[in-house]
Design an enzyme around this catalytic site. Structure first.
Site, PDB file in Angstrom:
ATOM      1  N   GLU A  18     -37.099 -61.153 -11.245  1.00 32.46           N
ATOM      2  CA  GLU A  18     -37.554 -60.250 -12.307  1.00 32.46           C
ATOM      3  C   GLU A  18     -36.412 -59.276 -12.577  1.00 32.46           C
ATOM      4  OE1 GLU A  18     -40.082 -60.689 -14.063  1.00 32.46           O
ATOM      5  OE2 GLU A  18     -41.260 -62.089 -12.856  1.00 32.46           O
ATOM      6  N   CYS A  39     -37.745 -51.566 -16.524  1.00 33.14           N
ATOM      7  CA  CYS A  39     -37.174 -52.804 -17.066  1.00 33.14           C
ATOM      8  C   CYS A  39     -37.695 -53.102 -18.460  1.00 33.14           C
ATOM      9  CB  CYS A  39     -37.428 -53.978 -16.119  1.00 33.14           C
ATOM     10  SG  CYS A  39     -39.174 -54.322 -15.805  1.00 33.14           S
TER      11      CYS A  39
END
Length: 493
Positions: A255, A290
């Protein structure tokens, strides 16, 4: 470890095979809001890792055979223990990250919710692929074994639970490595977990940011006794992890980062609301998210009014030390490394003469040149007016409190610009015409698109990235299956 163990929040340990371990080498982090030194944390050696891997593999032999219901119950109990210790964990999380209290409290709640989410999933059933009078073919999904979790510093409690929850529910054992920038809260949760789980099922090993002799993360990716690595981190780190895992063909979930675009259409409704949502997405957690909005493309017909509304909302956000001041919405950058990176962008914006629309008030340019302001890694909240599309500010993920606004006129060009990046994590589209928004969203090469909302991942949707934003997904049964191997069995009659 005994269930009667009393947890303190001033002493920190590695957790190996159910025991709390100190180490010959220790490491201290810094409170990013004040610059003060935090307590010592242990640094694990390669021998510690070897011992933990042996313990994890030994534990896996029996843990994989426990019932789905039993594992669900233990995850739910761990969520309850986190809730029980929430006040102390909140203070510790604020100290190690600098984030405001409301955000620290929200993160601890998300950690609990994540564990409960995976605890609530239905068991993974075997699938019959073929059945006739002569044979049956069915597929089962079995736990991989030992999972190595390399965890980030931006959400040091919540993000690791995205790894621990599915790994444990699927029947794996797990070794977690917290970021050296946040070496306190995750080890404490792993310590608490020892009250519930058998020795070796959940372990935690610390490292330091100057750990040249050990390089714990690298050792984990190369260790033959670890079957899967799950990383939340930068694209550059993800590439290194993937290359290292290739030596033993480990399963990986990566990720990674993204340069997430927000597209505002000319028919957008309720501009004040939209501006507030965009600002919150861009600057929450000091932009260190993110899926934060990192580029805003505003149609030329509404550029001025949307730009002004965004600037107004930024001016209303209070920056400061969330532990010492009320009403703080934005804290410092979490660590010196990231501070210097974002400061480089700030300096470049000044040097190249881009138009900055915000002054930063208390946290302005005056204090930035010295590297710190008021003892912490504070930077101004910057909104930059229509910088060049090829500028580093637009092309790179900032991961800090700086936001470029850009004009667009045609749908084809804004889709091209939004996709013109090596990453593809998420994006958002704002429009009063849902058909138009869906048409644009369908053309965006990202893992998640949010229409008339900023990026807010939920357990009901899969979370993952396209291109260099990662490999694999999180949440739901598909996320849990990332921690399983498929086995097909052929039975002939």
């Amino acid at each position: 470890m005994s269930s009667s163990h009393s947890t303190t929040f001033t002493t920190f340990y590695n957790t190996i095979n159910g025991t709390l371990r100190t180490s010959n080498t220790t490491y201290t982090s810094t409170n990013p809001a004040t610059g003060t030194t935090l307590p010592e944390a242990p640094v694990a050696s390669s021998a510690d890792l070897d011992e933990a891997v042996v313990a994890a593999n030994d534990a896996f032999v029996t843990w994989k055979s426990t019932t789905w219901k039993h594992r669900s119950e233990l995850l739910a109990k761990l969520a309850a223990l986190i809730a029980e210790h929430a006040p102390s964990l909140t203070d510790l999380l604020i100290a190690e990250t600098g984030k405001p209290r409301f955000l620290a409290q929200a993160e601890i709640q998300i950690a609990q919710d994540t564990l409960l989410h995976f605890a609530s999933l239905q068991p993974v059933e075997h699938t019959v692929l073929d059945e006739n009078i002569s044979k049956v073919v069915h597929t089962t999904f079995e736990p991989i074994g030992v999972v190595g979790a390399i965890c980030p510093w931006n959400f040091p409690i919540a993000m690791p639970m995205n790894k621990l929850g599915p790994a444990i529910q699927a029947g794996n054992s797990i070794i977690l490595k917290p970021s050296p920038f946040t070496p306190y809260t995750l080890p404490k949760i792993c310590e608490i977990a020892q009250q519930l789980f058998p020795p070796g099922v959940i372990q935690c090993l610390g490292s330091s940011d100057d750990d040249e002799s050990h390089k714990l993360g690298s050792l984990m990716t190369q260790h033959p006794g670890i079957g899967k690595i799950s990383l939340t981190g930068s694209v550059s780190t993800g590439k290194k992890v993937m290359a290292a895992c290739a030596g033993t063909l480990k399963r990986v979930t990566l990720e990674l980062g993204g340069n997430d675009a927000c597209i505002v259409c000319p028919d957008v409704k309720d501009i004040e609301h939209v501006a507030g949502e965009i600002v919150l997405s861009a600057f929450l957690n000091t932009g260190q998210v993110c899926v934060a909005t990192k580029r805003v493309y505003i149609h030329e017909d509404v550029y001025g009014v949307v730009r002004d509304a965004i600037v107004k909302k930024v001016g209303e956000m209070k920056v400061g030390d969330g532990a010492a001041e009320d009403g703080v919405m934005v804290g410092p950058v979490q660590n010196r490394m990231q501070f210097e990176k974002v400061k480089g962008l700030v300096d470049e914006v000044k040097e190249l003469g881009y138009e900055v629309l915000t002054t930063g008030e208390k946290y302005g340019f005056d204090g930035v040149g010295e590297g710190k302001q008021e003892g912490g890694y504070f930077l101004p909240l910057m909104v930059v007016d229509n910088p060049p599309r090829e500028s580093r500010l637009v092309r790179e993920e900032q991961f800090g409190p700086i936001l470029p606004l850009l004009r667009w006129s045609s749908e084809s060009e804004v889709v091209h610009w939004a996709n013109d990046t090596p990453t593809g994590l998420s994006a958002s589209v704002w429009s009063g015409d849902i058909a138009r928004a869906r048409r644009i969203a369908a053309q965006l090469d990202v893992g998640s698109v949010y229409i008339n909302s900023t990026q807010k991942p939920s357990f009901q949707g899969l979370f993952g990235g396209h291109k260099e934003s990662g490999i694999g997904v999180e949440f739901g049964q598909a996320g849990l299956l990332q921690y399983c191997n498929a086995k097909s069995t052929y039975i002939s009659f």
